[in-house]
Design an enzyme around this catalytic site. Structure first.
Site, PDB file in Angstrom:
ATOM      1  N   HIS A 268       0.843  -1.196   0.000  1.00  0.00           N
ATOM      2  CA  HIS A 268       0.000   0.000   0.000  1.00  0.00           C
ATOM      3  C   HIS A 268       0.872   1.236   0.000  1.00  0.00           C
ATOM      4  CE1 HIS A 268      -3.170   2.833   1.038  1.00  0.00           C
ATOM      5  NE2 HIS A 268      -3.985   1.916   0.559  1.00  0.00           N
ATOM      6  N   ASP A 319      -8.086  -4.831  -1.235  1.00  0.00           N
ATOM      7  CA  ASP A 319      -8.535  -5.587  -2.407  1.00  0.00           C
ATOM      8  C   ASP A 319      -8.345  -7.091  -2.283  1.00  0.00           C
ATOM      9  OD1 ASP A 319      -9.401  -3.420  -4.068  1.00  0.00           O
ATOM     10  OD2 ASP A 319      -7.311  -2.805  -4.096  1.00  0.00           O
TER      11      ASP A 319
HETATM   12  N1  COA Z   1       4.016  -7.303  -4.906  1.00  0.00           N
HETATM   13  C1  COA Z   1       5.355  -7.373  -4.939  1.00  0.00           C
HETATM   14  N2  COA Z   1       6.160  -6.408  -4.483  1.00  0.00           N
HETATM   15  C2  COA Z   1       5.576  -5.301  -3.992  1.00  0.00           C
HETATM   16  C3  COA Z   1       4.199  -5.156  -3.920  1.00  0.00           C
HETATM   17  C4  COA Z   1       3.404  -6.218  -4.410  1.00  0.00           C
HETATM   18  N3  COA Z   1       2.081  -6.135  -4.392  1.00  0.00           N
HETATM   19  N4  COA Z   1       3.893  -3.968  -3.385  1.00  0.00           N
HETATM   20  C5  COA Z   1       5.042  -3.385  -3.105  1.00  0.00           C
HETATM   21  N5  COA Z   1       6.066  -4.190  -3.480  1.00  0.00           N
HETATM   22  C6  COA Z   1       7.491  -3.901  -3.352  1.00  0.00           C
HETATM   23  C7  COA Z   1       7.900  -2.970  -4.484  1.00  0.00           C
HETATM   24  O1  COA Z   1       8.291  -3.689  -5.639  1.00  0.00           O
HETATM   25  C8  COA Z   1       9.020  -2.220  -3.856  1.00  0.00           C
HETATM   26  O2  COA Z   1      10.151  -3.032  -3.872  1.00  0.00           O
HETATM   27  P1  COA Z   1      11.605  -2.388  -4.187  1.00  0.00           P
HETATM   28  O3  COA Z   1      11.842  -1.403  -3.077  1.00  0.00           O
HETATM   29  O4  COA Z   1      12.494  -3.569  -4.190  1.00  0.00           O
HETATM   30  O5  COA Z   1      11.458  -1.732  -5.526  1.00  0.00           O
HETATM   31  C9  COA Z   1       8.595  -2.089  -2.424  1.00  0.00           C
HETATM   32  O6  COA Z   1       7.693  -3.174  -2.169  1.00  0.00           O
HETATM   33  C10 COA Z   1       7.912  -0.771  -2.132  1.00  0.00           C
HETATM   34  O7  COA Z   1       6.736  -0.708  -2.882  1.00  0.00           O
HETATM   35  P2  COA Z   1       6.326   0.497  -3.820  1.00  0.00           P
HETATM   36  O8  COA Z   1       5.865  -0.020  -5.148  1.00  0.00           O
HETATM   37  O9  COA Z   1       7.333   1.568  -3.780  1.00  0.00           O
HETATM   38  O10 COA Z   1       5.068   1.021  -3.069  1.00  0.00           O
HETATM   39  P3  COA Z   1       4.179   2.102  -3.670  1.00  0.00           P
HETATM   40  O11 COA Z   1       3.743   2.916  -2.538  1.00  0.00           O
HETATM   41  O12 COA Z   1       4.766   2.814  -4.802  1.00  0.00           O
HETATM   42  O13 COA Z   1       3.000   1.241  -4.304  1.00  0.00           O
HETATM   43  C11 COA Z   1       1.108  -0.038  -4.587  1.00  0.00           C
HETATM   44  C12 COA Z   1       1.873   0.886  -3.655  1.00  0.00           C
HETATM   45  C13 COA Z   1      -0.275  -0.245  -4.013  1.00  0.00           C
HETATM   46  C14 COA Z   1       0.972   0.600  -5.987  1.00  0.00           C
HETATM   47  C15 COA Z   1       1.879  -1.363  -4.699  1.00  0.00           C
HETATM   48  O14 COA Z   1       1.992  -1.933  -3.420  1.00  0.00           O
HETATM   49  C16 COA Z   1       1.209  -2.313  -5.660  1.00  0.00           C
HETATM   50  O15 COA Z   1       1.407  -2.219  -6.878  1.00  0.00           O
HETATM   51  N6  COA Z   1       0.405  -3.287  -5.129  1.00  0.00           N
HETATM   52  C17 COA Z   1      -0.304  -4.207  -5.987  1.00  0.00           C
HETATM   53  C18 COA Z   1      -1.538  -3.554  -6.554  1.00  0.00           C
HETATM   54  C19 COA Z   1      -2.610  -3.377  -5.511  1.00  0.00           C
HETATM   55  O16 COA Z   1      -2.924  -4.276  -4.762  1.00  0.00           O
HETATM   56  N7  COA Z   1      -3.204  -2.182  -5.538  1.00  0.00           N
HETATM   57  C20 COA Z   1      -4.293  -1.854  -4.635  1.00  0.00           C
HETATM   58  C21 COA Z   1      -3.869  -0.827  -3.648  1.00  0.00           C
HETATM   59  S1  COA Z   1      -5.097  -0.599  -2.406  1.00  0.00           S
END
Ligand code: COA
Length: 382
Positions: A268, A319
């Site tokens: 998140h 979700d």
């Molecule tokens: N699966 C795998 N790795 C994940 C992840 C996931 N669902 N969510 C975060 N990570 C990892 C990222 O790859 C990142 O790793 P890194 O530092 O090695 O690059 C780290 O955790 C930090 O995550 P980040 O993507 O920077 O967090 P964010 O704040 O930018 O993104 C989301 C948040 C929600 C976009 C992201 O967690 C995501 O894409 N989740 C899946 C989609 C989802 O469920 N969305 C609904 C949100 S309510």
């Protein structure tokens, strides 16, 4: 001569505007470190256990819990406003059956603006009525989209039923069990608002230009569709179907991590611990799965959650368990994100009203990273 702008690394804006406070709001608050969500200061756990969608709509729009009379009026108004105009249904009928329900919903909401009885009146009273009417109509629109694409007649709303129960009835054509109706009601309570998430922010940006309520909600719907936001619940179900069996969960998740794929329903932008909404959705998914005699999707979800937690320490978000819950409630997978919208419209419209109540055009700046002082080259010399 081409010169590059002087970009100081420390001056770079936060990617994705993370940790940027983009405005003030009195609607909902999140403490990402402690996993706390509150609507108008009331903890989401209390609302999930004791409240209803009708009460939450009043709370978000008006700022306080309703009195008994105000609640009755809210229930009656939502019921009265649920029917769709015939012209809106005709537009839905014209869409191809293969159209994604979110595309259909986005189209429907834009069209509902054209049929709204308050028309182009954008005064405070009219926009309050539009915000409320749209909140009521969203459930009917989603149910109608589902029926029409299967060649069925839309089911008319029943004003004697609560919003969540009537939504399930219009969707499936039959009355839901009391526990299914309550599970839907709690899901609507949990999804109703979430601070400056992407779709809400999109709605506020649109509203801040003094665009109309239907336009702002259309922008929100367009934003909610993406799999990094509301589209994640649909993607979670597709993932669970791909995993297929709890015994395959570990290998599947390891393979996904090895290929650097994101696991939908985890992580998140704000929470650094369990999303408080997920706690209730997990319980509901188990309960409704058991009642329907099909715990399979709950069991599989639980296994995937355990593996992802152990491998990467990631927590589930709203979700993840909503997917198996909606499956247990008999909702088709590509309708999961529209169901999110049936609830979130309450928050979107509350934010639109708040934005317009004290408006200033939202217009940030960008850090320019392209070339400067570039001479124009006439076409024949390129
Ligand atoms: N699966 C795998 N790795 C994940 C992840 C996931 N669902 N969510 C975060 N990570 C990892 C990222 O790859 C990142 O790793 P890194 O530092 O090695 O690059 C780290 O955790 C930090 O995550 P980040 O993507 O920077 O967090 P964010 O704040 O930018 O993104 C989301 C948040 C929600 C976009 C992201 O967690 C995501 O894409 N989740 C899946 C989609 C989802 O469920 N969305 C609904 C949100 S309510």
């Amino acid at each position: 001569m081409i010169t590059m702008p002087d970009v100081k690394p420390e001056a770079k804006p936060a990617a994705g505007l993370r940790n940027v406070v983009a405005g003030e709001s009195g609607i909902s608050s999140i403490d990402g470190q402690r996993g706390v969500l509150a609507y108008r200061g009331i903890d989401i756990h209390e609302l999930a256990e004791q409240s209803s969608f009708e009460e939450v709509v009043f709370l978000l729009h008006r700022g306080t819990l309703p009195t008994r009379q105000q609640l009755q009026e809210t229930q009656a108004s939502l019921a009265r406003d649920r029917p769709l105009p015939a012209g809106g249904v005709a537009i839905l009928r014209g869409l191809p059956a293969r159209c994604h329900p979110m595309t259909a919903l986005r189209t429907a909401v834009s069209a509902l603006g054209a049929f709204d009885p308050d028309g182009e009146d954008h005064g405070e009273a009219a926009r309050g009525r539009k915000a409320f009417r749209l909140t009521a109509q969203m459930a009917t629109a989603v149910a109608a989209i589902e029926r029409l694409r299967h060649g069925l007649q839309p089911v008319d709303p029943d004003p004697s039923l609560p919003h969540a129960a009537d939504f399930l009835r219009m969707l499936t054509g039959g009355p839901p069990s009391p526990s299914a109706a309550r599970a839907m009601d709690v899901a609507l309570v949990l999804h109703a608002d979430h601070e400056f998430n992407a779709s809400t922010f999109a709605a506020r940006v649109a509203a801040s230009t003094l665009a109309d309520v239907h336009g702002a909600v259309t922008a929100a719907l367009a934003t909610l569709k993406g799999p990094l936001h509301g589209g994640a619940n649909e993607a979670v179900m597709q993932m669970l179907e791909a995993v297929g069996d709890p015994g395959r969960a570990e290998a599947w998740v390891r393979e996904a991590f090895a290929q650097k794929r994101k696991i939908m329903g985890f992580g998140h932008a704000v929470y650094r611990t369990e999303d408080p909404r997920a706690t209730h959705l997990r319980r509901l998914s188990q309960r409704i799965g058991e009642e329907k005699g099909e715990r399979r999707w709950y069991d599989l979800s639980e296994r995937v959650e355990a593996v992802v937690r152990a491998e990467k320490g990631l927590y589930v978000n709203v979700d993840f368990y909503s997917a198996s819950l909606y499956r247990a409630l008999g909702i088709p997978t590509d309708l999961f994100t529209p169901v999110f919208a049936v609830s979130r419209v309450a928050g979107w419209t509350a934010h639109v009203l708040e934005q317009l109540g004290n408006n200033r055009l939202i217009r940030p700046e960008s850090e320019y990273t392209g070339p400067r002082d570039v001479a124009y080259v006439p076409l024949e010399r390129r």
